[in-house]
Design a protein around this motif. Structure first.
Motif, PDB file in Angstrom:
ATOM      1  N   GLU A 149       0.833  -1.217   0.000  1.00 30.14           N
ATOM      2  CA  GLU A 149       0.000   0.000   0.000  1.00 30.14           C
ATOM      3  C   GLU A 149       0.862   1.259   0.000  1.00 30.14           C
ATOM      4  O   GLU A 149       0.562   2.235  -0.688  1.00 30.14           O
ATOM      5  N   LEU A 150       1.950   1.235   0.770  1.00 32.14           N
ATOM      6  CA  LEU A 150       2.845   2.404   0.821  1.00 32.14           C
ATOM      7  C   LEU A 150       3.514   2.620  -0.533  1.00 32.14           C
ATOM      8  O   LEU A 150       3.630   3.751  -1.011  1.00 32.14           O
ATOM      9  N   ARG A 151       3.957   1.510  -1.148  1.00 35.29           N
ATOM     10  CA  ARG A 151       4.654   1.628  -2.440  1.00 35.29           C
ATOM     11  C   ARG A 151       3.713   2.122  -3.531  1.00 35.29           C
ATOM     12  O   ARG A 151       4.136   2.783  -4.466  1.00 35.29           O
ATOM     13  N   ARG A 152       2.437   1.806  -3.403  1.00 33.23           N
ATOM     14  CA  ARG A 152       1.461   2.274  -4.386  1.00 33.23           C
ATOM     15  C   ARG A 152       1.428   3.810  -4.400  1.00 33.23           C
ATOM     16  O   ARG A 152       1.227   4.438  -5.419  1.00 33.23           O
ATOM     17  N   VAL A 153       1.663   4.412  -3.249  1.00 31.33           N
ATOM     18  CA  VAL A 153       1.635   5.883  -3.158  1.00 31.33           C
ATOM     19  C   VAL A 153       3.011   6.477  -3.427  1.00 31.33           C
ATOM     20  O   VAL A 153       3.138   7.516  -4.068  1.00 31.33           O
ATOM     21  N   LEU A 154       4.062   5.822  -2.908  1.00 30.54           N
ATOM     22  CA  LEU A 154       5.394   6.441  -2.914  1.00 30.54           C
ATOM     23  C   LEU A 154       6.327   5.915  -3.988  1.00 30.54           C
ATOM     24  O   LEU A 154       7.362   6.523  -4.247  1.00 30.54           O
ATOM     25  N   GLY A 155       5.983   4.776  -4.576  1.00 25.42           N
ATOM     26  CA  GLY A 155       6.960   4.150  -5.458  1.00 25.42           C
ATOM     27  C   GLY A 155       7.929   3.342  -4.619  1.00 25.42           C
ATOM     28  O   GLY A 155       7.670   2.191  -4.301  1.00 25.42           O
ATOM     29  N   ARG A 156       9.024   3.979  -4.181  1.00 24.00           N
ATOM     30  CA  ARG A 156      10.029   3.226  -3.427  1.00 24.00           C
ATOM     31  C   ARG A 156       9.845   3.346  -1.915  1.00 24.00           C
ATOM     32  O   ARG A 156       9.633   4.442  -1.395  1.00 24.00           O
ATOM     33  N   VAL A 157       9.968   2.209  -1.235  1.00 25.62           N
ATOM     34  CA  VAL A 157       9.989   2.182   0.225  1.00 25.62           C
ATOM     35  C   VAL A 157      10.979   1.096   0.613  1.00 25.62           C
ATOM     36  O   VAL A 157      10.924  -0.011   0.084  1.00 25.62           O
ATOM     37  N   GLU A 158      11.909   1.430   1.509  1.00 23.63           N
ATOM     38  CA  GLU A 158      12.827   0.403   1.995  1.00 23.63           C
ATOM     39  C   GLU A 158      12.256  -0.257   3.238  1.00 23.63           C
ATOM     40  O   GLU A 158      11.579   0.396   4.020  1.00 23.63           O
ATOM     41  N   VAL A 159      12.585  -1.520   3.405  1.00 16.25           N
ATOM     42  CA  VAL A 159      12.148  -2.213   4.617  1.00 16.25           C
ATOM     43  C   VAL A 159      13.374  -2.459   5.475  1.00 16.25           C
ATOM     44  O   VAL A 159      14.296  -3.173   5.076  1.00 16.25           O
ATOM     45  N   HIS A 160      13.408  -1.822   6.633  1.00 18.03           N
ATOM     46  CA  HIS A 160      14.544  -1.978   7.525  1.00 18.03           C
ATOM     47  C   HIS A 160      14.578  -3.393   8.096  1.00 18.03           C
ATOM     48  O   HIS A 160      13.522  -3.953   8.406  1.00 18.03           O
ATOM     49  N   PRO A 161      15.789  -3.988   8.259  1.00 16.43           N
ATOM     50  CA  PRO A 161      15.856  -5.344   8.833  1.00 16.43           C
ATOM     51  C   PRO A 161      15.130  -5.442  10.183  1.00 16.43           C
ATOM     52  O   PRO A 161      14.576  -6.482  10.527  1.00 16.43           O
ATOM     53  N   ILE A 162      15.108  -4.337  10.916  1.00 15.58           N
ATOM     54  CA  ILE A 162      14.448  -4.357  12.217  1.00 15.58           C
ATOM     55  C   ILE A 162      12.931  -4.552  12.060  1.00 15.58           C
ATOM     56  O   ILE A 162      12.267  -5.096  12.932  1.00 15.58           O
ATOM     57  N   ALA A 163      12.381  -4.123  10.912  1.00 11.86           N
ATOM     58  CA  ALA A 163      10.949  -4.306  10.663  1.00 11.86           C
ATOM     59  C   ALA A 163      10.632  -5.780  10.437  1.00 11.86           C
ATOM     60  O   ALA A 163       9.557  -6.257  10.763  1.00 11.86           O
ATOM     61  N   ARG A 164      11.599  -6.490   9.870  1.00 12.18           N
ATOM     62  CA  ARG A 164      11.408  -7.931   9.711  1.00 12.18           C
ATOM     63  C   ARG A 164      11.712  -8.672  11.009  1.00 12.18           C
ATOM     64  O   ARG A 164      11.485  -9.863  11.109  1.00 12.18           O
ATOM     65  N   ALA A 165      12.322  -7.920  11.959  1.00  6.89           N
ATOM     66  CA  ALA A 165      12.739  -8.521  13.222  1.00  6.89           C
ATOM     67  C   ALA A 165      13.664  -9.699  12.971  1.00  6.89           C
ATOM     68  O   ALA A 165      13.587 -10.731  13.632  1.00  6.89           O
ATOM     69  N   GLU A 166      14.537  -9.511  11.971  1.00  9.44           N
ATOM     70  CA  GLU A 166      15.482 -10.580  11.654  1.00  9.44           C
ATOM     71  C   GLU A 166      16.775 -10.365  12.426  1.00  9.44           C
ATOM     72  O   GLU A 166      17.805 -10.060  11.840  1.00  9.44           O
ATOM     73  N   MET A 167      16.690 -10.421  13.718  1.00 12.87           N
ATOM     74  CA  MET A 167      17.874 -10.289  14.570  1.00 12.87           C
ATOM     75  C   MET A 167      18.372  -8.842  14.619  1.00 12.87           C
ATOM     76  O   MET A 167      18.521  -8.186  13.604  1.00 12.87           O
ATOM     77  N   PRO A 168      18.661  -8.355  15.816  1.00 10.62           N
ATOM     78  CA  PRO A 168      19.078  -6.970  15.973  1.00 10.62           C
ATOM     79  C   PRO A 168      20.380  -6.654  15.239  1.00 10.62           C
ATOM     80  O   PRO A 168      21.342  -7.409  15.295  1.00 10.62           O
ATOM     81  N   VAL A 169      20.374  -5.549  14.530  1.00  6.89           N
ATOM     82  CA  VAL A 169      21.547  -5.066  13.828  1.00  6.89           C
ATOM     83  C   VAL A 169      22.010  -3.831  14.610  1.00  6.89           C
ATOM     84  O   VAL A 169      21.192  -2.997  14.933  1.00  6.89           O
ATOM     85  N   GLU A 170      23.297  -3.736  14.894  1.00  4.20           N
ATOM     86  CA  GLU A 170      23.789  -2.606  15.699  1.00  4.20           C
ATOM     87  C   GLU A 170      23.354  -1.266  15.111  1.00  4.20           C
ATOM     88  O   GLU A 170      22.834  -0.409  15.800  1.00  4.20           O
ATOM     89  N   ALA A 171      23.559  -1.099  13.809  1.00  7.89           N
ATOM     90  CA  ALA A 171      23.233   0.172  13.157  1.00  7.89           C
ATOM     91  C   ALA A 171      21.742   0.471  13.262  1.00  7.89           C
ATOM     92  O   ALA A 171      21.324   1.618  13.324  1.00  7.89           O
ATOM     93  N   ALA A 172      20.953  -0.580  13.280  1.00 10.80           N
ATOM     94  CA  ALA A 172      19.505  -0.419  13.322  1.00 10.80           C
ATOM     95  C   ALA A 172      19.072   0.250  14.610  1.00 10.80           C
ATOM     96  O   ALA A 172      18.116   1.014  14.641  1.00 10.80           O
TER      97      ALA A 172
END
Ligand code: AMP
Ligand code: MG
Length: 352
Positions: free
Chosen positions: A206-229
């Motif tokens: 839904e977001l991409r339909r409005v914005l075109g590009r949207v990045e998904v942060h690894p933290i949003a997937r909860a795929e293990m904590p990343v220090e930079a995140a």
């Protein structure tokens, strides 16, 4: 201890007298829990440092986990944000009022305690009639995290709020069950392309339909904590949403998940542990005599989002030691479900 007053309000026709009473409590620095379309929120005047401090205290929330500020009028975003990028304006037009939180550069007006010292402020305009009317009558922006003790599953009914916060807050507005059952989508629009930090009811598609590009942060997937995140989304490093029981999340193709859960359940049972299984309707019958709760339907994942936190709390009430939870496909609303389950899990097991 404070005496917590419960106000029953019908969301279809909110009683303005009760709303005004609660709104005055907020204006005077008190705490009011109220229903939104996502989960119940614990509200305080976002511009009153002492009131906001109390939110952190009663929830036992770490001070470095910022709050979302709720408004009742789209235009109020300009009071809270220094600038509103064009992309954000388009999202606001499309999705507000609704379950989308935007991170924006904060204005001078917002005290540091509300944003946990960050230069950004998280803003949302809820669509729930009680939330809207309460914020409008309070006539101040309302800082509101979920109305649960830090770390516990978010509340989807007034009863859950009562379990966690009675005796600690002035008012609990009981407006019945919430709609979505998971917290809002959080999108950082200070970078280009915008970055999804927390998946929620408004999906990436839904977001991409409005914005075109949207990045998904690894933290949003909860795929293990990343220090930079962690620097980006400070609150997201904590274990969250967790029931008291040990939650084991099993991910993989549905039939492999069923087989793995049966095997794990037998193992825990052999150790004398009381096991609960959180299953979808389609596979619930495959688990024999264990304590099985149906969280929703795989064919309609929005029902799973809606039942998720309630089911985790129900297992706690049954005093199980271990909850074995079936994973779902991490797309659409499923990404929000898996984000919550992964953060709540003590253990993640891959099946198949
Ligand atoms: P909750 O307390 O459950 O309502 O969650 C609020 C979420 O929004 C938390 O995960 C916060 O970390 C996130 N959040 C709020 N403000 C900011 C901000 N300025 N920057 C990054 N994340 C934020
Ligand atoms: Mg929360």
């Amino acid at each position: 201890m404070v005496a917590t007053l419960v106000l029953e309000i019908n969301p279809e026709s909110p009683d303005l007298e009760k709303i005004r009473f609660a709104a005055r409590v907020i204006r005077e620095g008190g705490l009011v829990a109220f229903p939104t379309e996502t989960v119940y929120g614990l509200g305080a005047n976002a511009l009153d440092e002492a009131a906001v401090q109390r939110i952190f205290q009663v929830k036992n929330r770490p001070m470095d986990n910022p709050l979302i500020v709720h408004i009742a009028d789209r235009d109020d975003v300009h009071l809270l944000a220094e600038t509103v990028p064009a992309q954000a304006e388009r999202l606001i037009e499309t999705f507000w009022p609704g379950p989308l939180t935007l991170l924006l550069p904060k204005s001078e007006l917002v005290p540091a305690v509300t944003t946990a010292g960050l230069a950004t402020v998280a803003v949302r305009m809820p669509s729930h009639p009680i939330a809207q009317s309460l914020i409008r009558e309070a006539d101040v922006p309302v800082a509101a995290p979920s109305a649960n003790l830090a770390g516990r599953p978010s509340p989807t009914s007034a009863r859950h709020v009562w379990e966690d916060l009675s005796g600690k807050i002035e008012i609990l507005i009981d407006g019945g069950e919430v709609g979505y059952g998971v917290e809002s989508t959080v999108l950082d629009v200070t970078s280009d392309p915008p970055v999804l930090l927390r998946p929620g009811p408004i999906t990436v598609t839904e977001l991409r339909r409005v914005l075109g590009r949207v990045e998904v942060h690894p933290i949003a997937r909860a795929e293990m904590p990343v220090e930079a995140a962690i620097a980006k989304a400070p609150g997201m490093k904590y274990r969250h949403y967790a029931p008291r029981a040990e939650l084991v999340l099993v991910e993989g193709p549905p039939q492999a998940v069923v087989a793995k859960i049966r095997e794990l359940a037998a193992g825990y049972d052999g150790e004398g542990k009381r096991v609960g299984i959180m299953a979808v309707a389609e596979t619930a019958a495959e688990y024999g005599l264990a304590l099985v709760k149906v969280v929703g339907e795989r064919r309609n994942p929005r029902t799973i989002a809606k039942g998720l936190f309630r089911t985790l709390r129900e297992f706690d009430a049954e005093n199980v030691n271990v909850i074995l939870a079936e994973g779902v496909e991490p797309t659409g609303i499923g990404l929000a479900i898996m984000n919550r389950l992964r953060k709540a899990a003590a253990n993640i097991v891959r099946a198949g």
